[in-house]
Design an enzyme around this catalytic site. Sequence first.
Site, PDB file in Angstrom:
ATOM      1  N   THR A 144       7.085 -11.866  -0.998  1.00  0.00           N
ATOM      2  CA  THR A 144       5.827 -12.139  -0.285  1.00  0.00           C
ATOM      3  C   THR A 144       5.876 -13.498   0.402  1.00  0.00           C
ATOM      4  O   THR A 144       6.375 -14.467  -0.172  1.00  0.00           O
ATOM      5  CB  THR A 144       4.596 -12.033  -1.218  1.00  0.00           C
ATOM      6  OG1 THR A 144       3.424 -12.378  -0.482  1.00  0.00           O
ATOM      7  CG2 THR A 144       4.709 -12.896  -2.457  1.00  0.00           C
ATOM      8  N   SER A 145       5.340 -13.535   1.632  1.00  0.00           N
ATOM      9  CA  SER A 145       5.389 -14.776   2.410  1.00  0.00           C
ATOM     10  C   SER A 145       4.371 -15.791   1.903  1.00  0.00           C
ATOM     11  O   SER A 145       4.447 -16.967   2.258  1.00  0.00           O
ATOM     12  CB  SER A 145       5.103 -14.470   3.875  1.00  0.00           C
ATOM     13  OG  SER A 145       3.823 -13.870   4.006  1.00  0.00           O
ATOM     14  N   VAL A 174       0.842  -1.208   0.000  1.00  0.00           N
ATOM     15  CA  VAL A 174       0.000   0.000   0.000  1.00  0.00           C
ATOM     16  C   VAL A 174       0.875   1.255   0.000  1.00  0.00           C
ATOM     17  O   VAL A 174       0.385   2.356   0.207  1.00  0.00           O
ATOM     18  CB  VAL A 174      -0.942   0.011   1.239  1.00  0.00           C
ATOM     19  CG1 VAL A 174      -1.908  -1.164   1.196  1.00  0.00           C
ATOM     20  CG2 VAL A 174      -0.153  -0.004   2.557  1.00  0.00           C
ATOM     21  N   ASP A 175       2.188   1.079  -0.243  1.00  0.00           N
ATOM     22  CA  ASP A 175       3.145   2.173  -0.012  1.00  0.00           C
ATOM     23  C   ASP A 175       3.354   3.103  -1.207  1.00  0.00           C
ATOM     24  O   ASP A 175       4.078   4.100  -1.090  1.00  0.00           O
ATOM     25  CB  ASP A 175       4.486   1.607   0.468  1.00  0.00           C
ATOM     26  CG  ASP A 175       5.101   0.592  -0.504  1.00  0.00           C
ATOM     27  OD1 ASP A 175       4.841   0.671  -1.723  1.00  0.00           O
ATOM     28  OD2 ASP A 175       5.855  -0.283  -0.032  1.00  0.00           O
ATOM     29  N   CYS A 208     -20.587  14.359   4.613  1.00  0.00           N
ATOM     30  CA  CYS A 208     -21.611  13.839   5.532  1.00  0.00           C
ATOM     31  C   CYS A 208     -21.200  13.873   7.005  1.00  0.00           C
ATOM     32  O   CYS A 208     -22.004  13.526   7.869  1.00  0.00           O
ATOM     33  CB  CYS A 208     -22.000  12.405   5.136  1.00  0.00           C
ATOM     34  SG  CYS A 208     -20.765  11.172   5.590  1.00  0.00           S
ATOM     35  N   HIS A 216      -4.600  -4.644  -2.051  1.00  0.00           N
ATOM     36  CA  HIS A 216      -4.957  -4.329  -0.661  1.00  0.00           C
ATOM     37  C   HIS A 216      -5.187  -2.836  -0.453  1.00  0.00           C
ATOM     38  O   HIS A 216      -5.095  -2.354   0.668  1.00  0.00           O
ATOM     39  CB  HIS A 216      -3.877  -4.871   0.293  1.00  0.00           C
ATOM     40  CG  HIS A 216      -3.833  -6.366   0.328  1.00  0.00           C
ATOM     41  ND1 HIS A 216      -2.784  -7.096   0.849  1.00  0.00           N
ATOM     42  CD2 HIS A 216      -4.733  -7.295  -0.103  1.00  0.00           C
ATOM     43  CE1 HIS A 216      -3.042  -8.399   0.741  1.00  0.00           C
ATOM     44  NE2 HIS A 216      -4.207  -8.539   0.156  1.00  0.00           N
TER      45      HIS A 216
HETATM   46  P1  OAD Z   1       5.061 -10.569   4.771  1.00  0.00           P
HETATM   47  O1  OAD Z   1       5.605  -9.706   5.851  1.00  0.00           O
HETATM   48  O2  OAD Z   1       4.068 -11.618   5.144  1.00  0.00           O
HETATM   49  O3  OAD Z   1       6.243 -11.295   3.997  1.00  0.00           O
HETATM   50  C1  OAD Z   1       7.322 -10.596   3.475  1.00  0.00           C
HETATM   51  C2  OAD Z   1       8.251 -11.578   2.777  1.00  0.00           C
HETATM   52  O4  OAD Z   1       9.298 -10.819   2.194  1.00  0.00           O
HETATM   53  C3  OAD Z   1       8.897 -12.609   3.711  1.00  0.00           C
HETATM   54  O5  OAD Z   1       8.659 -13.920   3.196  1.00  0.00           O
HETATM   55  C4  OAD Z   1      10.391 -12.263   3.667  1.00  0.00           C
HETATM   56  O6  OAD Z   1      11.211 -13.415   3.634  1.00  0.00           O
HETATM   57  C5  OAD Z   1      10.506 -11.537   2.345  1.00  0.00           C
HETATM   58  N1  OAD Z   1      11.593 -10.539   2.278  1.00  0.00           N
HETATM   59  C6  OAD Z   1      12.080  -9.714   3.220  1.00  0.00           C
HETATM   60  N2  OAD Z   1      13.037  -8.914   2.721  1.00  0.00           N
HETATM   61  C7  OAD Z   1      13.166  -9.236   1.410  1.00  0.00           C
HETATM   62  C8  OAD Z   1      13.973  -8.756   0.319  1.00  0.00           C
HETATM   63  N3  OAD Z   1      14.858  -7.766   0.485  1.00  0.00           N
HETATM   64  N4  OAD Z   1      13.815  -9.339  -0.892  1.00  0.00           N
HETATM   65  C9  OAD Z   1      12.914 -10.355  -1.078  1.00  0.00           C
HETATM   66  N5  OAD Z   1      12.132 -10.837  -0.096  1.00  0.00           N
HETATM   67  C10 OAD Z   1      12.242 -10.281   1.121  1.00  0.00           C
HETATM   68  O7  OAD Z   1       4.461  -9.578   3.656  1.00  0.00           O
HETATM   69  P2  OAD Z   1       3.394  -9.872   2.504  1.00  0.00           P
HETATM   70  O8  OAD Z   1       3.550 -11.244   1.951  1.00  0.00           O
HETATM   71  O9  OAD Z   1       3.441  -8.723   1.579  1.00  0.00           O
HETATM   72  O10 OAD Z   1      -2.326  -7.469   4.124  1.00  0.00           O
HETATM   73  O11 OAD Z   1       2.063  -9.785   3.340  1.00  0.00           O
HETATM   74  C11 OAD Z   1       0.853 -10.016   2.707  1.00  0.00           C
HETATM   75  C12 OAD Z   1      -0.237  -9.256   3.398  1.00  0.00           C
HETATM   76  O12 OAD Z   1      -0.266  -9.571   4.783  1.00  0.00           O
HETATM   77  C13 OAD Z   1      -0.073  -7.747   3.422  1.00  0.00           C
HETATM   78  O13 OAD Z   1      -0.450  -7.123   2.220  1.00  0.00           O
HETATM   79  C14 OAD Z   1      -0.964  -7.335   4.550  1.00  0.00           C
HETATM   80  C15 OAD Z   1      -0.605  -8.390   5.556  1.00  0.00           C
HETATM   81  O14 OAD Z   1      -1.581  -8.755   6.434  1.00  0.00           O
HETATM   82  C16 OAD Z   1      -3.235  -6.608   4.542  1.00  0.00           C
HETATM   83  O15 OAD Z   1      -2.969  -5.681   5.284  1.00  0.00           O
HETATM   84  C17 OAD Z   1      -4.624  -6.880   4.038  1.00  0.00           C
HETATM   85 ZN    ZN Z   2     -19.178  10.886   3.910  1.00  0.00          ZN
END
Ligand code: OAD
Ligand code: ZN
Length: 246
Positions: A192-193, A104-105, A154, A120
């Site tokens: 992404t995890s 979301v950045d 509103c 998201h």
């Molecule tokens: P996570 O924090 O779950 O996972 C981040 C992943 O990035 C991990 O698996 C790390 O190993 C990896 N990582 C860290 N540094 C890295 C780098 N320099 N290069 C490559 N990989 C690296 O984040 P997301 O998978 O984005 O949702 O999380 C998914 C969603 O969970 C988010 O969008 C958010 C959260 O709840 C909502 O808020 C709806």
């Molecule tokens: Zn409103």
Amino acid sequence: MPTPTAIEWEKYRQIVILTGAGVSVASGLPTYRGEGGLWESRNIAWIADAANLPGSLPALWKLYNERREKALGAQPNAAHNAIADVQKQWGSGTRSITLVTQNVDGLHQRAGSPDVVELHGSAFRTRCTNASCSLPAFADETVYGDDVPTCPECGSPLRPDVVLFGEMLPAAATWQVNRALRECDLFLAAGTSGLVSPASNLVRGAAYAGARTILVNLDPMDPRDPSFQEEYLGRAEQILPVLFGS
Ligand code: OAD
Ligand code: ZN
């Protein structure tokens, strides 16, 4: 682990790139999970759960004011730039490159990515909490003070236009992703995890369509769920420029 070699873009027609918090780590922004991650604190799990609205709004705004401030002070890194370059160089004519992010950045947009599907939502958009209000969601970089901002139409409280737990993903984003996945021949996820669905299920849709599937991440995928054919372990900001030949 195989050595990453540059992707031959001319071989592919319908490419989907999915990113998560890991691609923004080199810009100084935290991930959600793991040491130092945003979700470390229990309180944040409460704040990010839609079931706790509207009582959670002051805390939600405090979190998103901080996230806005931090993201505004950050710069896109080599991972964002490699993706934007490849979209601009290869993503036109009969070839489409759909960038789908869980982030979301706003850093993909600032790196120059022409189209970004924000699954998201965005920390830089605000909307009214009143579902029947006519105020459309609007671009907003304001870092508010302690008070929850209110709707000029509103008077209801405003909220960041991000997806909270328990909420649906934006319909337009879901539709764009599903359309791109139908004929996907190359799917690449980075930083992404893979723990949050439905984003974590997209790779299965791509595999079903017959796509080559690649994961670039610091941590390996779950060995019980080897959804990707290829895995490159390391930093996205180092591996993506190699894979993308930038
Ligand atoms: P996570 O924090 O779950 O996972 C981040 C992943 O990035 C991990 O698996 C790390 O190993 C990896 N990582 C860290 N540094 C890295 C780098 N320099 N290069 C490559 N990989 C690296 O984040 P997301 O998978 O984005 O949702 O999380 C998914 C969603 O969970 C988010 O969008 C958010 C959260 O709840 C909502 O808020 C709806
Ligand atoms: Zn409103």
